[in-house]
Motif scaffolding. Structure first.
Motif, PDB file in Angstrom:
ATOM      1  N   ARG A  77       0.827  -1.215   0.000  1.00  0.00           N
ATOM      2  CA  ARG A  77       0.000   0.000   0.000  1.00  0.00           C
ATOM      3  C   ARG A  77       0.861   1.266   0.000  1.00  0.00           C
ATOM      4  O   ARG A  77       0.452   2.301   0.513  1.00  0.00           O
ATOM      5  CB  ARG A  77      -0.931  -0.022   1.214  1.00  0.00           C
ATOM      6  N   ASP A  78       2.037   1.183  -0.599  1.00  0.00           N
ATOM      7  CA  ASP A  78       2.906   2.361  -0.680  1.00  0.00           C
ATOM      8  C   ASP A  78       2.276   3.388  -1.623  1.00  0.00           C
ATOM      9  O   ASP A  78       2.188   3.164  -2.836  1.00  0.00           O
ATOM     10  CB  ASP A  78       4.285   1.949  -1.199  1.00  0.00           C
ATOM     11  N   PRO A  79       1.828   4.524  -1.109  1.00  0.00           N
ATOM     12  CA  PRO A  79       1.099   5.480  -1.962  1.00  0.00           C
ATOM     13  C   PRO A  79       1.944   6.030  -3.093  1.00  0.00           C
ATOM     14  O   PRO A  79       1.419   6.300  -4.186  1.00  0.00           O
ATOM     15  CB  PRO A  79       0.677   6.581  -0.974  1.00  0.00           C
ATOM     16  N   ARG A  80       3.252   6.206  -2.875  1.00  0.00           N
ATOM     17  CA  ARG A  80       4.064   6.771  -3.941  1.00  0.00           C
ATOM     18  C   ARG A  80       4.212   5.788  -5.104  1.00  0.00           C
ATOM     19  O   ARG A  80       4.149   6.178  -6.277  1.00  0.00           O
ATOM     20  CB  ARG A  80       5.424   7.188  -3.397  1.00  0.00           C
ATOM     21  N   ALA A  81       4.359   4.526  -4.775  1.00  0.00           N
ATOM     22  CA  ALA A  81       4.432   3.523  -5.834  1.00  0.00           C
ATOM     23  C   ALA A  81       3.099   3.425  -6.580  1.00  0.00           C
ATOM     24  O   ALA A  81       3.059   3.310  -7.812  1.00  0.00           O
ATOM     25  CB  ALA A  81       4.800   2.164  -5.242  1.00  0.00           C
ATOM     26  N   ILE A  82       1.996   3.494  -5.822  1.00  0.00           N
ATOM     27  CA  ILE A  82       0.672   3.430  -6.448  1.00  0.00           C
ATOM     28  C   ILE A  82       0.466   4.629  -7.370  1.00  0.00           C
ATOM     29  O   ILE A  82      -0.039   4.504  -8.488  1.00  0.00           O
ATOM     30  CB  ILE A  82      -0.419   3.369  -5.360  1.00  0.00           C
ATOM     31  N   GLY A  83       0.870   5.810  -6.891  1.00  0.00           N
ATOM     32  CA  GLY A  83       0.719   7.004  -7.711  1.00  0.00           C
ATOM     33  C   GLY A  83       1.497   6.906  -9.004  1.00  0.00           C
ATOM     34  O   GLY A  83       1.009   7.294 -10.079  1.00  0.00           O
ATOM     35  N   THR A  84       2.720   6.385  -8.926  1.00  0.00           N
ATOM     36  CA  THR A  84       3.547   6.241 -10.122  1.00  0.00           C
ATOM     37  C   THR A  84       2.939   5.243 -11.094  1.00  0.00           C
ATOM     38  O   THR A  84       2.856   5.479 -12.301  1.00  0.00           O
ATOM     39  CB  THR A  84       4.968   5.790  -9.739  1.00  0.00           C
ATOM     40  N   VAL A 110      -4.308  10.239   1.283  1.00  0.00           N
ATOM     41  CA  VAL A 110      -2.852  10.340   1.249  1.00  0.00           C
ATOM     42  C   VAL A 110      -2.411  10.895  -0.099  1.00  0.00           C
ATOM     43  O   VAL A 110      -2.846  10.416  -1.162  1.00  0.00           O
ATOM     44  CB  VAL A 110      -2.187   8.965   1.493  1.00  0.00           C
ATOM     45  N   GLU A 111      -1.555  11.912  -0.060  1.00  0.00           N
ATOM     46  CA  GLU A 111      -0.970  12.474  -1.277  1.00  0.00           C
ATOM     47  C   GLU A 111       0.113  11.531  -1.782  1.00  0.00           C
ATOM     48  O   GLU A 111       1.029  11.154  -1.038  1.00  0.00           O
ATOM     49  CB  GLU A 111      -0.367  13.848  -0.972  1.00  0.00           C
ATOM     50  N   VAL A 112       0.037  11.139  -3.053  1.00  0.00           N
ATOM     51  CA  VAL A 112       0.978  10.150  -3.558  1.00  0.00           C
ATOM     52  C   VAL A 112       2.357  10.739  -3.799  1.00  0.00           C
ATOM     53  O   VAL A 112       3.373  10.036  -3.704  1.00  0.00           O
ATOM     54  CB  VAL A 112       0.448   9.497  -4.851  1.00  0.00           C
TER      55      VAL A 112
END
Length: 489
Positions: A77-84, A110-112
């Motif tokens: 659930r890593d938001p930065r990975a999901i955003g990318t 959460v802001e990615v």
């Protein structure tokens, strides 16, 4: 018929900046909800996340990814990975906690780009009908997210203090604390001094000014503010700079209601709900029109929905209570009033409806009880109005004093909507005292103005003796014709 709704907590974290993007390009991913509870209810996590996706996807300005796109992130659930990977601006991450009779959802946004938590909230509900619970809970979460996303996306260079003032002002509008110290107007004035271009504040300011225009007969509005002109200016600014916000179109509907442009009001409310199907205040305002103008069943249902979406929006319960009272369902009416009275912020409107209903049914002991509860207050604003209304019902004013009181409350310069309401109150007092010819005069004045309240016309017990007077039928036909035309949108 009281409705059980859960308790909503205020945001538990400070809001931070989200990289601004055009409202039509905001992309959001709802991760599969994590579940904690009895194994036989584990399906509720996925069911709620799917419901939330469906509701959010109907909100204009959001692009919401389907559950198929996010299923792979049930554990990672890593938001930065999901955003990318998914090309979204933010993710919704939530945990569902269940017991056999209760469900709690802890949701966060959460802001990615940074992994920063922008917002969190807690939602609770009883598990009675599972499908009804899923629908109610998903809509409440979606509405909270809509407000937060609009606030974050429009923030720009607005300082944190301005955003905090705006969020406080929204809560003040919900509780009808519009004027005076720490009221919505004062908070929004301060917000817009710090951030003149903050669009959510512009829209909310228009709503607050509409409320202030309606309230002067029952409040202590500053003498140096022309609220009619201020409301129009505020709406023009909101339409120019924040026309994509549902709040702006609610303000437009409120102006149309104040001036009796009923079809325009309905069209503006439809527009607000097209933009934001979960906007509680727009549902409540439309419900109020529906329960007055003959669409009572749908109006009551919509009023309940408004309170489901925003449990602090008790003003929606007044619409339901009034329907019960007009139909003689006084046990149900009392149940709802007791629920509202648990919140001291609604004391004044609760006092008003208690006085009116007691007068409708000739319950003078109840009128005396309510009068005794406000007699010792400083005689200004609403308390002064309540005392005069109650004394009129009780016969403490002779005919000349009663006439003088009615003339004093039928003030010049108020909106047509407020003028009509005051005429209705005059009708009730005169009917209670047996002065039916005087009551008919004010009933005709209301009918000639902007009255749409056919539920009151047809069901209010006070009006029954007046119904056979010459002129009543013609005035009633004017009201019915106005109602029929308002729904032709």
């Amino acid at each position: 018929m009281a409705t059980n709704v859960g308790r909503s907590m205020l945001p538990t974290s400070a809001m931070r900046s989200l990289a601004p993007v055009p409202s039509t390009e905001r992309a959001l991913a709802v991760l599969p909800f994590r579940y904690q509870g009895p194994p036989d209810q584990s399906y509720l996590g996925d069911a709620l996340s799917d419901e939330l996706i469906d509701v959010l996807s109907r909100t204009r300005g959001l692009r919401v990814l389907g559950s198929g796109a996010t299923a792979q992130y049930r554990d990672n659930r890593d938001p930065r990975a999901i955003g990318t990977n998914l090309g979204v601006d933010a993710v919704v991450d939530a945990t569902v906690q269940c017991s056999p009779s209760q469900i709690r959802v802890l949701a966060r946004l959460v802001e990615v780009a940074t992994g920063t938590q922008l917002w969190s909230d807690r939602f609770e509900s009883r598990i009675e009908d599972v499908f009804e619970m899923q629908d109610r809970m998903s809509k409440r979460i979606a509405e909270a997210l809509r407000v937060e996303l609009n606030t974050v996306a429009a923030r720009g260079d607005a300082p944190a203090e301005a955003v905090a003032l705006y969020l406080r002002a929204r809560r003040k509008i919900t509780s009808l604390h519009i004027l005076g110290e720490d009221g919505a107007i004062e908070l929004l004035d301060a917000c817009m001094q710090l951030a003149p271009e903050f669009r959510p504040a512009l829209a909310s300011y228009a709503i607050a000014c509409m409320r202030a225009w309606f309230l002067p007969a029952f409040s202590e509005a500053p003498a140096d503010r022309d609220w009619a002109a201020e409301a129009r200016r505020a709406l023009a600014r909101a339409l120019a700079d924040a026309s994509d916000l549902a709040e702006t179109h609610l303000a437009k509907a409120m102006l149309a209601v104040q001036t009796g442009e009923w079809r325009d009001a309905v069209q503006a409310l439809v527009k607000a709900l097209e933009i934001a199907p979960t906007y509680a205040h727009a549902h409540q305002y439309l419900a109020q029109l529906q329960v007055e103008a003959g669409n009572t069943r749908e109006g009551v249902s919509r009023a309940r929905l408004a309170v489901d979406l925003e449990p602090r929006l008790f003003v929606g319960l007044f619409d339901v209570a009034r329907v019960h009272a007009l139909r003689g369902e006084l046990v149900e009416y009392e149940e709802i009033l007791r629920r509202i009275e648990a919140d001291a912020r609604y004391r004044n409107p609760t006092t008003q409806i208690r006085l009116r209903v007691a007068g409708w049914y000739g319950d003078l002991d109840r009128v005396r009880d309510v009068l005794d509860s406000v007699r010792d207050e400083v005689m200004v604003g609403f308390a002064k109005f309540s005392v005069g209304y109650a004394r009129g019902l009780l016969g403490e004013l002779d005919k000349s004093e009663l006439d003088a009181y009615v003339l004093s409350i039928v003030a010049d310069g108020v909106s047509p909507r407020l003028y009509t309401l005051i005429c209705q109150l005059a009708v009730e007092i005169y009917c209670a005292r047996g002065f039916y010819d005087d009551a008919l005069v004010y009933f005709q004045k209301a009918a000639d103005s902007v009255l749409i309240d056919v539920e009151w016309v047809d069901r209010c017990p006070s009006l029954k003796p007046m119904a056979n007077l010459p002129g009543f039928g013609e005035a009633r036909r004017k009201v019915k014709a106005r109602v029929q035309s308002m729904w032709s949108v």
